[in-house]
Each structure stands twice: as C-alpha cells, then as structure tokens.
Design a protein around this motif. Structure first.
Motif, PDB file in Angstrom:
ATOM      1  N   LEU A  83       0.929  -1.375  -0.032  1.00 33.62           N
ATOM      2  CA  LEU A  83      -0.098   0.136  -0.114  1.00 33.62           C
ATOM      3  C   LEU A  83       0.832   1.406   0.015  1.00 33.62           C
ATOM      4  O   LEU A  83       0.735   2.250  -0.678  1.00 33.62           O
ATOM      5  CB  LEU A  83      -0.976  -0.017   1.071  1.00 33.62           C
ATOM      6  CG  LEU A  83      -2.382  -0.542   1.046  1.00 33.62           C
ATOM      7  CD1 LEU A  83      -2.972  -0.514   2.348  1.00 33.62           C
ATOM      8  CD2 LEU A  83      -3.140  -0.073  -0.154  1.00 33.62           C
ATOM      9  N   ASN A  84       1.859   1.118   0.779  1.00 35.87           N
ATOM     10  CA  ASN A  84       2.580   2.656   0.903  1.00 35.87           C
ATOM     11  C   ASN A  84       3.283   2.706  -0.626  1.00 35.87           C
ATOM     12  O   ASN A  84       3.575   4.020  -0.643  1.00 35.87           O
ATOM     13  CB  ASN A  84       3.768   2.357   1.951  1.00 35.87           C
ATOM     14  CG  ASN A  84       3.179   2.719   3.271  1.00 35.87           C
ATOM     15  OD1 ASN A  84       2.073   3.288   3.351  1.00 35.87           O
ATOM     16  ND2 ASN A  84       3.587   1.992   4.535  1.00 35.87           N
ATOM     17  N   GLY A  85       3.511   1.716  -1.427  1.00 29.45           N
ATOM     18  CA  GLY A  85       4.052   2.070  -2.656  1.00 29.45           C
ATOM     19  C   GLY A  85       2.977   2.731  -3.748  1.00 29.45           C
ATOM     20  O   GLY A  85       3.176   3.105  -4.743  1.00 29.45           O
ATOM     21  N   ALA A  86       1.678   2.395  -3.053  1.00 30.49           N
ATOM     22  CA  ALA A  86       0.596   2.894  -3.915  1.00 30.49           C
ATOM     23  C   ALA A  86      -0.016   4.226  -3.571  1.00 30.49           C
ATOM     24  O   ALA A  86      -1.382   4.443  -4.144  1.00 30.49           O
ATOM     25  CB  ALA A  86      -0.440   1.975  -4.317  1.00 30.49           C
ATOM     26  N   LEU A  87       0.160   4.964  -2.508  1.00 35.40           N
ATOM     27  CA  LEU A  87      -0.551   5.994  -1.928  1.00 35.40           C
ATOM     28  C   LEU A  87       0.090   7.163  -2.353  1.00 35.40           C
ATOM     29  O   LEU A  87       1.246   7.427  -2.406  1.00 35.40           O
ATOM     30  CB  LEU A  87      -0.614   5.798  -0.301  1.00 35.40           C
ATOM     31  CG  LEU A  87      -1.548   4.680   0.120  1.00 35.40           C
ATOM     32  CD1 LEU A  87      -1.436   4.362   1.727  1.00 35.40           C
ATOM     33  CD2 LEU A  87      -3.171   5.189  -0.109  1.00 35.40           C
ATOM     34  N   PRO A  88      -0.848   8.394  -2.337  1.00 31.29           N
ATOM     35  CA  PRO A  88      -0.086   9.559  -2.673  1.00 31.29           C
ATOM     36  C   PRO A  88       0.774  10.032  -1.345  1.00 31.29           C
ATOM     37  O   PRO A  88       0.411   9.572  -0.298  1.00 31.29           O
ATOM     38  CB  PRO A  88      -1.513  10.591  -2.845  1.00 31.29           C
ATOM     39  CG  PRO A  88      -2.550   9.851  -2.023  1.00 31.29           C
ATOM     40  CD  PRO A  88      -2.172   8.353  -2.205  1.00 31.29           C
ATOM     41  N   GLU A  89       1.601  11.219  -1.650  1.00 31.10           N
ATOM     42  CA  GLU A  89       2.281  11.683  -0.877  1.00 31.10           C
ATOM     43  C   GLU A  89       1.437  12.231   0.153  1.00 31.10           C
ATOM     44  O   GLU A  89       0.330  12.709   0.415  1.00 31.10           O
ATOM     45  CB  GLU A  89       2.762  13.089  -1.510  1.00 31.10           C
ATOM     46  CG  GLU A  89       3.796  13.628  -0.556  1.00 31.10           C
ATOM     47  CD  GLU A  89       4.390  14.986  -1.328  1.00 31.10           C
ATOM     48  OE1 GLU A  89       4.447  15.087  -2.569  1.00 31.10           O
ATOM     49  OE2 GLU A  89       4.477  16.332  -0.924  1.00 31.10           O
ATOM     50  N   GLY A  90       2.019  12.013   1.646  1.00 29.61           N
ATOM     51  CA  GLY A  90       1.324  12.358   2.917  1.00 29.61           C
ATOM     52  C   GLY A  90       0.542  11.221   3.349  1.00 29.61           C
ATOM     53  O   GLY A  90       0.231  11.412   4.644  1.00 29.61           O
ATOM     54  N   VAL A  91       0.063  10.342   2.642  1.00 26.73           N
ATOM     55  CA  VAL A  91      -0.607   9.183   3.439  1.00 26.73           C
ATOM     56  C   VAL A  91       0.143   7.822   3.583  1.00 26.73           C
ATOM     57  O   VAL A  91       0.769   7.505   2.532  1.00 26.73           O
ATOM     58  CB  VAL A  91      -2.068   8.847   2.557  1.00 26.73           C
ATOM     59  CG1 VAL A  91      -2.647   7.716   3.152  1.00 26.73           C
ATOM     60  CG2 VAL A  91      -2.728  10.089   2.221  1.00 26.73           C
ATOM     61  N   ARG A  92       0.475   7.458   4.641  1.00 24.22           N
ATOM     62  CA  ARG A  92       1.410   6.313   4.884  1.00 24.22           C
ATOM     63  C   ARG A  92       0.852   5.263   6.012  1.00 24.22           C
ATOM     64  O   ARG A  92       0.356   5.781   7.122  1.00 24.22           O
ATOM     65  CB  ARG A  92       2.594   7.004   5.427  1.00 24.22           C
ATOM     66  CG  ARG A  92       3.910   6.000   5.218  1.00 24.22           C
ATOM     67  CD  ARG A  92       4.928   6.786   5.515  1.00 24.22           C
ATOM     68  NE  ARG A  92       4.972   7.230   7.016  1.00 24.22           N
ATOM     69  CZ  ARG A  92       5.852   6.704   7.599  1.00 24.22           C
ATOM     70  NH1 ARG A  92       6.303   5.515   7.760  1.00 24.22           N
ATOM     71  NH2 ARG A  92       5.673   7.241   9.079  1.00 24.22           N
ATOM     72  N   VAL A  93       0.657   4.102   5.629  1.00 24.07           N
ATOM     73  CA  VAL A  93       0.122   3.124   6.564  1.00 24.07           C
ATOM     74  C   VAL A  93       1.361   2.869   7.516  1.00 24.07           C
ATOM     75  O   VAL A  93       2.468   2.219   6.978  1.00 24.07           O
ATOM     76  CB  VAL A  93      -0.112   1.839   5.636  1.00 24.07           C
ATOM     77  CG1 VAL A  93      -0.813   0.907   6.524  1.00 24.07           C
ATOM     78  CG2 VAL A  93      -1.355   2.218   4.619  1.00 24.07           C
ATOM     79  N   LEU A  94       0.917   2.744   8.503  1.00 22.28           N
ATOM     80  CA  LEU A  94       1.711   2.008   9.777  1.00 22.28           C
ATOM     81  C   LEU A  94       1.783   0.897  10.092  1.00 22.28           C
ATOM     82  O   LEU A  94       2.842   0.122  10.554  1.00 22.28           O
ATOM     83  CB  LEU A  94       1.444   3.212  10.936  1.00 22.28           C
ATOM     84  CG  LEU A  94       1.586   4.474  10.705  1.00 22.28           C
ATOM     85  CD1 LEU A  94       1.069   5.399  11.793  1.00 22.28           C
ATOM     86  CD2 LEU A  94       2.865   5.130  10.268  1.00 22.28           C
ATOM     87  N   ASP A  95       0.437   0.349  10.158  1.00 18.67           N
ATOM     88  CA  ASP A  95       0.297  -0.834  10.617  1.00 18.67           C
ATOM     89  C   ASP A  95      -1.050  -1.825  10.016  1.00 18.67           C
ATOM     90  O   ASP A  95      -1.933  -0.858   9.587  1.00 18.67           O
ATOM     91  CB  ASP A  95       0.153  -1.094  12.137  1.00 18.67           C
ATOM     92  CG  ASP A  95       0.117  -2.519  12.923  1.00 18.67           C
ATOM     93  OD1 ASP A  95       0.573  -3.341  12.080  1.00 18.67           O
ATOM     94  OD2 ASP A  95      -0.040  -2.500  13.924  1.00 18.67           O
ATOM     95  N   CYS A  96      -0.976  -2.784   9.821  1.00 21.10           N
ATOM     96  CA  CYS A  96      -2.356  -3.841   9.018  1.00 21.10           C
ATOM     97  C   CYS A  96      -2.281  -4.804  10.187  1.00 21.10           C
ATOM     98  O   CYS A  96      -1.508  -5.658  10.418  1.00 21.10           O
ATOM     99  CB  CYS A  96      -1.953  -3.925   7.790  1.00 21.10           C
ATOM    100  SG  CYS A  96      -3.273  -5.146   7.255  1.00 21.10           S
ATOM    101  N   TYR A  97      -3.489  -5.164  10.715  1.00 21.14           N
ATOM    102  CA  TYR A  97      -3.677  -5.967  11.496  1.00 21.14           C
ATOM    103  C   TYR A  97      -5.061  -6.542  11.489  1.00 21.14           C
ATOM    104  O   TYR A  97      -6.098  -5.933  10.973  1.00 21.14           O
ATOM    105  CB  TYR A  97      -3.544  -5.634  13.037  1.00 21.14           C
ATOM    106  CG  TYR A  97      -4.169  -4.486  13.496  1.00 21.14           C
ATOM    107  CD1 TYR A  97      -3.621  -3.093  13.172  1.00 21.14           C
ATOM    108  CD2 TYR A  97      -5.402  -4.300  14.026  1.00 21.14           C
ATOM    109  CE1 TYR A  97      -4.421  -2.060  13.374  1.00 21.14           C
ATOM    110  CE2 TYR A  97      -6.056  -3.145  14.300  1.00 21.14           C
ATOM    111  CZ  TYR A  97      -5.608  -2.063  14.156  1.00 21.14           C
ATOM    112  OH  TYR A  97      -6.096  -0.964  14.566  1.00 21.14           O
ATOM    113  N   GLU A  98      -5.343  -7.878  12.166  1.00 16.52           N
ATOM    114  CA  GLU A  98      -6.769  -8.470  11.884  1.00 16.52           C
ATOM    115  C   GLU A  98      -7.388  -8.127  13.043  1.00 16.52           C
ATOM    116  O   GLU A  98      -6.916  -7.826  14.274  1.00 16.52           O
ATOM    117  CB  GLU A  98      -6.388 -10.193  12.088  1.00 16.52           C
ATOM    118  CG  GLU A  98      -7.027 -10.562  10.796  1.00 16.52           C
ATOM    119  CD  GLU A  98      -6.657 -12.057  10.854  1.00 16.52           C
ATOM    120  OE1 GLU A  98      -7.659 -12.814  11.099  1.00 16.52           O
ATOM    121  OE2 GLU A  98      -5.488 -12.495  10.630  1.00 16.52           O
ATOM    122  N   GLY A  99      -8.720  -8.185  13.015  1.00 14.94           N
ATOM    123  CA  GLY A  99      -9.737  -7.703  14.241  1.00 14.94           C
ATOM    124  C   GLY A  99      -9.663  -6.446  14.590  1.00 14.94           C
ATOM    125  O   GLY A  99      -9.457  -5.322  13.973  1.00 14.94           O
TER     126      GLY A  99
END
Ligand code: SF4
Lengths: 223, 611
Positions: A83-99
C-alpha cells in the motif's frame, strides 16, 4: 466483511484530501497495490472500506483507522509494504492487523493544537485567556450547522474535554488535550472558536490541529 | 508547504485542487533539472485534469532528462481572491514554486471561453499579459490545442503557438529554448529560431494590414519566417506515447477514469465540426496495443472505470474484438467499460447493450438537424430510420430516457427544418409507445438545441451565424410546436455564449484589445455561468470601438483573406469550399472509409490515411 484494520497517518499535502476523497483514494490504492479486498453486493459492486471518525479538512493525524476485508489471506507487513507504494504523498500506512475492538469503544482522541501569534506577548495573553476559559464550569460555543434554522447550535465544550494543558514556546501556544471522540465528540477547532468568540483580539493568526492518538475509555491506545 | 499558502488553503473550497502531491505526480529534484515548464490549463483542476492531451504532454515532457513539467490550473474565484489578497504568485502544483521563474509557460486552449483565463493566469503569475511587454527575463509564453488553429485573437499575448499535436513539437521547442538559454539569445533571436521549427507560429514575426471595410488586406512574414504553418502530427499511433502511469487525482474530477485513445481523426466529415477536419488524417492504434494499454492503465491507476475515447468510437474497425479482449479483464476485476459518442446505428446499439450491465441510464443521440435534407446538407450521416431503430432497441431493452441534441442556425436551415425537430422527437415518442415493455413507467425524451457556431478550418468557415433574435425566434417556433407533448422536454442553450464564441473563433488580431478590456473589467472563467457576463463583453467591444457582428453575422467571400489562412491543418482550402458548395446542393460526401475524397490531409503522413 471487515475483518482487517489499517493504522495510517495523514500529513503534509494530504491533509487537504477530504474524507470522501480519501476513501476513493484508498479503494484505488488497494486495487493498484494488487490487494483484492471485499466488495459490496449489487449492480455496481465497489470495494468496501470504512474510515473511523472522519478527520476535518486540513488536520493532520498519526492514528487514523480504516476497516476493510481481505479477499485472500495476505500478511499484514505485506499489505503495509504494497500500500505504501501505491498511496499519494502524505498518506502512510503504519500497521495492518486483523480484528480489533468495536469502533464504538474508541472513546477519546488526543490532539495537539498549535496556535501561532505575531508575537510572544500575544501568545502569552492567549495562554492566560485560554487557561481561564477552560477552567470554567461551562463554556458554550456556537457551532455552525446546516440543520438548525438559525445556522448554528450551542455546544458546551467543557463536559467533552477529558484533560488539557497549555504550553508556550515563543509566539506559539500549544494546547494538548484529550477530547471525547464520539456520541457526541468534540472538534478541537471549537475550543479555538471559543477563544475567538470570547476574546476576539486574541484570535490566532494560524491554527493547526493534529490527532496524536486514539484512546479507549481507560485511556489506553485504541486499535 | 509554504506557510502562507497553507493558511490560504484553510479559507477556500476544495483545497485539494491546489495542493498537488497526487499519486504519480512527477516530483524532481530542483538541483538536477535545468529546464522548468509550466503546463497551464485555463480552467479548473477538475476540467483540466480530465484532459487527455495534458496527461500525454506532461508525460512526454517529464520523460526528458533535466526537464521538469508541472501543472497549473485556473483558481476558482475564492482562491483567486486569496492569492491576490496575500500576494502569493501562481505556482506549479508539483513544486509550489512561482511559475514566473520558469523557462516556459504553456497554455492548452480547448475552447474560446477560456481566453480571459489565459490573461488572468499570466497576471496571477506576476507576468505582463502582453508579449510586447515581456523579454528574455520572462518565461516564454506558448499556447497550443484546438483553438490555436485560429491563434489571432490571442496573438498579442502569446509568444509562440504550437500548431497541431505536440508530442514531437514540444520537445523540439524545449531543446531550442535550452540552446538559447545556454548561448544567451535575446527574446527576438529565440523567436526567430523557434519559427524555423515546423508547426510553430510566432505572431510577432508577421505584419497584418486591413482594408477599409475591415477585412484583411495582407499578411506578411518577416524575413525568414514561413508563409504557411503546417500543423504537426504523430505519424504512427503505435509509437506515440500513451500515459499508462498517469496522475491519479486525490479529489474527484470530471472524467475520473482510464481514457483509451483508439484513433485520431474522423472518417465522417460532418461539415460543421472543426475536430473532424483539423485532426485528419485518420490514424489508428492497433487493438493489441490498446488492450494492453487499457489493462496496464487500470492496474497502474486503480481506476475501475475505462472509457474508449475518440471522435466517433464506433468507427474503429476492430472495436468488437477490442471490447471482447478488454471485457475479459474488466468483468472479473469489477472494471466497467463505457463507450461515449455513440452513433445511432445497429452496430453501436448492440455493442452498447453488451457493455451495459447495471442500471440503464439515459441514452444520448445527436442527429444535429431535424430533416433529412438538412442532415445531408451538413453531411451528418444519420437517417431517421437509424435513429428510430436505435431507439426501438433501447426502449425494448428497458431504457426509458433519451436525449436528442440539435443545432439551430445551420447553413441553409428553414423553418421546415426547425419544425422537423419536433416531428422527429414525436416519432421517437411513438416508437416508445409501440415497444415499451412497461408503458406505465413512462418515458422522458429531452430535446436540446444550441446555436450553431461557425468555426475556422471547416466548410462553414465562410458562413454567418444566426442573429440572437433569429435563434430565439426559432426556439419559440420549436417550443410552441412541442407545447402539447407532455413526454417531451425542450431545453435550449442561451445564444449569448455561442455568439461570443463565434466572435472569438473567427476573430483577428484586433480582438486583443477587447479580450484585455473584458478581462480588466473582471472577466475570467467565462465557461462558467457563475462568472460569465455578456454585458461585460459588449461593454468591452464598445469601449474598443469594434463591432462584434462584423465577425459573427458577415458571410465571407470565397477569396477573402481569412485571419487563419496562414495555418493549415493539411486539408486544402479548395476542398473546404467544395464541401460548402455540396452543402448548398444538399449533397453528401461519402465517409472516408467508403471513398477517399482527397481532402489533402494524408500528405502530412506520407500519403497514408487510415480513413
Ligand atoms: S485523406 Fe481521404 S480518407 Fe483521409 S481524411 Fe482526407 S478524405 Fe478522408
């Protein structure tokens, strides 16, 4: 349907992406990252995602939460990486988790509000004024709304503030505050609005709001 | 981000228009680039970002080593007020740097109503609007796009016009400017050299004289400048750049989808249509390449919508095979495929039925004229039977809303033709009555008319436009004829915009004063009813002592020197005149696929035309 969550940050130029546009941006980002996510049913199925507690336009945040469903298993780190390679400048995913816990248990939001003044003395006066205002039993602010006939409703901000502190550095005054997140929540802008209404001469030149953390009832980070 | 800009963004609607930072926006290192190019679109972000030409040229320029091309759009009124209030100069979206420090400021001109936007943007950038007031210390101001086929109304403001397709011409221009920069050429020297690049028109190198009656007497190039400027084209569409990895806006735009370009040019030769003539010769992309580009563009963009765009999409010979190939990818990936600009014929209808999976929204057809005689006269190759058969297919298939577009004021039009529109609409209604599967649901038939605008480089470039009173009379005639038909709604465009378009589309250099006067009086974003004021423009004409009806209501003589005669799109002037004569005899010219009628455009491509 929504068994996964993202923790992401929104900063820089991305602060001016509206809530709806951000949803669209994520739908496309998932698609271009090659991460198949669950779709709604019906004639025009679309990728289903939901972002908890919309952030006001112009605010930054390091604790946004997005819910979605994966069509096929994929490791959390892999989701973050792609995802971090596919998002515009300034939006950054820090974590992805279940539930995660039900969103309704997200009780408080920790904000930092920076108020900029032309000079130190004005910032100091504003500090004293805010200290006085926030120390009151009740502080009623007019909040603009399209629903009410007169164009605003009256809100008492005090019961929705869990804690606050003020510090000043030079001509910048910073309010650190934990506010009710929902049912009903409080937008920190209303505190600045209270200052503007009560002490118009102490209206800041610029104000910046930043969400630092999402908290549960006990004051622990909410995920 | 600049602090002041940040503050400004908190005060305006839709701030994401002004931030840049979108996915795939090109950000280069200031230190490693030596050439800055501002690609300006004199309308809003939402309109400009929907323009395929902008995306193509942005990609082409940014592929060049050391060149950084950025986008600039016209700010909406609230943003313009803020920029003027704070004194922030117009900036490139990618870097935030003021464009007045760039090497080139280039405008894409798609419609005449954007002309005041050019002046407004130059002014917001902090640049003198007139070319004569700029020199080598200012960026070179260039313009291109379909309006550049008659560049004269903007000649006083623009240094160089790039005529035709820019994929090859713009890099040549950039290289020449680079050389000039390195060798310290004066502005005049640069302009002289640029005029040597095919397709470049440098208005300041030409002198125009007028006769007493206001028509052109002569048009003289300065020593060395070409007498005729021939538009540029890309010869081979399979080798032409296509923006697979294009910018994905973070806010909604008008055409928010993958746009595939099937071919350039058009085989139909509708006599009123400028695009149909200036984009000749016909050049197609191969279906294999298109299918690959379509899939790659979806993957790269994340768009779940794709459209096949060209002037008349159903004329692409392997359209069915292409759609089949694309659908194999689209269906499992939830990507919807759509076809704009449908012809009213069986082939298009059956194809559309296959693509249309979900909700059946309205169908749009453009017969343009109400009778067969007039459709023949304008060479609009659609019969009543075609239209009614298409409507029957649509109604049977469950559609219940049809829009029909017409023009009033076409050459040779009589009241009979105007009333023919009402007849045709009624026949569409009766067709629905005959075949609607569910008559209780009712039907919505909408008839829209606009006032015909004669354009340069078409067979109608010599024609007069109807007066606004005449247009209104015809509108009233048609409105009365349709009064009793409850299922038919009639909408008409006001003629004022069309009138002004007609002035600017065939105007000469003298209009510069009017455009500047209107702009100084507040004209901008004239394509938007929020901002357009006809009165303001009329005031500007009066103040400049020019009579707009000279440009609008006058029939030109066959041998009159027209303001755009130094520009050729490849189609011979004699061919256009012959087409005009065919119109007056109500004779059609076969489409290019049936028979090449020798317009001359194939000469631009070594004799090759895919028509
Ligand atoms: S060269 Fe012939 S086929 Fe090609 S556009 Fe002209 S008339 Fe049509």
């Amino acid at each position: 349907m929504v068994d996964h969550r993202l923790l992401f940050e929104k900063a820089g130029r991305a602060r001016f992406i509206s809530h709806l546009d951000l949803m669209r941006t994520f739908q496309r980002a998932f698609f271009r990252a090659g991460i198949p996510i669950k779709h709604t049913e019906g004639f025009h199925p679309h990728a289903f995602i939901s972002i908890a507690l919309p952030l006001s336009l112009g605010y930054s945040s390091q604790c946004e939460i997005l819910e979605f469903g994966l069509q096929a298993p994929l490791a959390g780190e892999e989701v973050v990486r792609r995802l971090n390679g596919a998002l515009p400048e300034g939006v950054r995913v820090l974590d992805c988790y279940e539930g995660g816990r039900p969103i309704k248990q997200l009780a408080f939001l920790d904000y930092r509000v920076d108020l900029d003044y032309p000079e130190q003395s004005a910032a100091e006066q504003a500090r004293q004024a805010l200290e006085e205002l926030l120390g009151r039993e009740s502080l009623v602010v007019r909040k603009k709304t399209k629903k009410a006939k007169c164009g605003y409703t009256e809100v008492d901000v005090i019961p929705r503030i869990r804690s606050w502190s003020l510090e000043r550095e030079g001509a910048r005054l910073t309010l650190n505050t934990v506010l009710a997140a929902q049912n009903p929540g409080l937008n920190p802008e209303l505190i600045v609005e209270a200052l503007r209404a009560e002490r118009p001469e102490l209206a800041p030149e610029l104000s910046w709001c930043h969400r630092r953390e999402a908290l549960d009832e006990a004051g622990q980070p909410f995920r | 981000m600049d602090r002041q800009l940040e503050q400004v963004l908190h005060n305006v609607q839709k701030p994401a228009r002004y931030t840049g930072g979108e996915y795939n926006a090109v950000v280069k290192d200031r230190e490693t680039v030596d050439f800055r190019f501002a690609f300006c679109f004199p309308d809003t972000y939402e309109i400009g970002m929907s323009n395929l030409g902008l995306r193509i040229l942005y990609g082409v320029l940014n592929k060049m080593e050391g060149v950084w091309c950025e986008r600039v759009f016209a700010p909406w009124g609230d943003m313009e007020d803020e920029l003027r209030r704070t004194g922030l100069p117009l900036y490139g979206l990618e870097s935030g740097d003021p464009i007045r420090d760039f090497d080139v400021v280039g405008f894409s001109l798609g419609y005449e109503m954007a002309y005041t936007g050019v002046l407004d943007m130059l002014d917001l950038a902090g640049l003198p609007v007139r070319a004569a007031d700029r020199d080598e210390h200012h960026p070179l101001v260039i313009a291109g796009g379909s309006c550049a086929y008659n560049p004269e109304p903007l000649a006083a403001f623009v240094d160089v016009f790039s005529i035709g397709e820019g994929e090859e011409a713009l890099p040549e221009l950039v290289e020449c400017c680079r050389k000039g920069k390195a060798e310290g050429w004066s502005r005049k020297e640069l302009l002289r050299r640029l005029a040597q690049i095919p397709g470049m028109y440098v208005p300041s190198l030409y002198t125009v004289t007028y006769r007493e009656d206001g028509t052109l007497a002569s048009f003289t190039p300065e020593e060395g400048a070409p007498a005729v400027i021939t538009k540029r084209i890309v010869g081979n569409m399979d080798q032409a750049y296509f923006p697979v990895d294009t910018i994905i806006p973070s806010t909604e735009i008008v055409h928010d989808r993958v746009m595939l370009e099937l071919f350039r040019g058009c085989i139909r030769g509708c006599r009123f249509c400028q695009a149909g003539y200036v984009y000749r010769p016909v050049r197609s992309r191969s279906k294999e390449l298109l299918a690959r580009q379509g899939k790659d563009a979806c993957r790269s963009s994340g768009y779940q919508e794709m459209t096949l765009s060209s002037l008349s999409t159903s004329d692409y010979p392997p359209l069915v095979e292409l759609c089949d190939d694309l659908l194999d990818y689209c269906v499992p990936n939830h990507v919807s495929l759509s076809l704009p600009s449908l012809r009213a014929d069986n082939f298009s209808m059956s194809l559309m039925q296959r693509l249309q999976t979900g909700r059946k929204s309205g169908l749009t057809f453009a017969p343009e004229a109400g009778t067969q005689r007039l459709r023949d006269a304008i060479n609009k190759d659609v019969t009543e039977e075609d239209l009614l058969t298409s409507c029957r297919t649509a109604f049977t298939g469950g559609w219940s809303s049809v829009k029909l577009y017409f023009m009033l004021g076409l050459p040779t039009e009589t009241d009979e033709d105007v009333l023919g529109i009402a007849d045709l609409a009624r026949k569409v209604y009766f067709t629905w009555r005959e075949c609607a599967p569910d008559p209780k649901r009712g039907v919505r038939i909408t008839v829209s008319t606009s006032c015909f605008v004669p354009k340069s480089h078409t067979p109608f470039q010599w024609e007069a436009q109807n007066t606004m009173e005449e247009y209104q009379r015809k509108v009233n005639l048609l409105r009365d004829a349709l009064k009793r038909d409850k299922s038919i709604t009639y909408n008409w465009h006001d003629p004022e915009t069309s009138y002004l378009e007609a002035v600017l589309a065939r105007g000469d250099r003298r209009l510069a004063d009017v455009i500047e006067a209107a702009w100084r009086d507040g004209a901008k974003l004239d394509a938007w009813s929020e901002y357009f004021s006809f009165e303001r423009w009329m005031k500007a004409f009066r103040r400049c002592g020019l009579d707009p009806s000279f440009y609008v209501h006058r029939v030109r003589e066959k041998d009159e020197l027209l303001p755009w005669d130094m520009i050729t799109a490849g189609v011979r002037r004699e061919f256009l005149w012959r087409e005009r004569e065919q119109c007056y005899r109500a004779l059609i010219t076969p489409n290019c696929r049936r028979q090449c009628t020798g317009c001359g455009a194939n000469r631009l491509n070594g004799g090759v035309c895919d028509g």
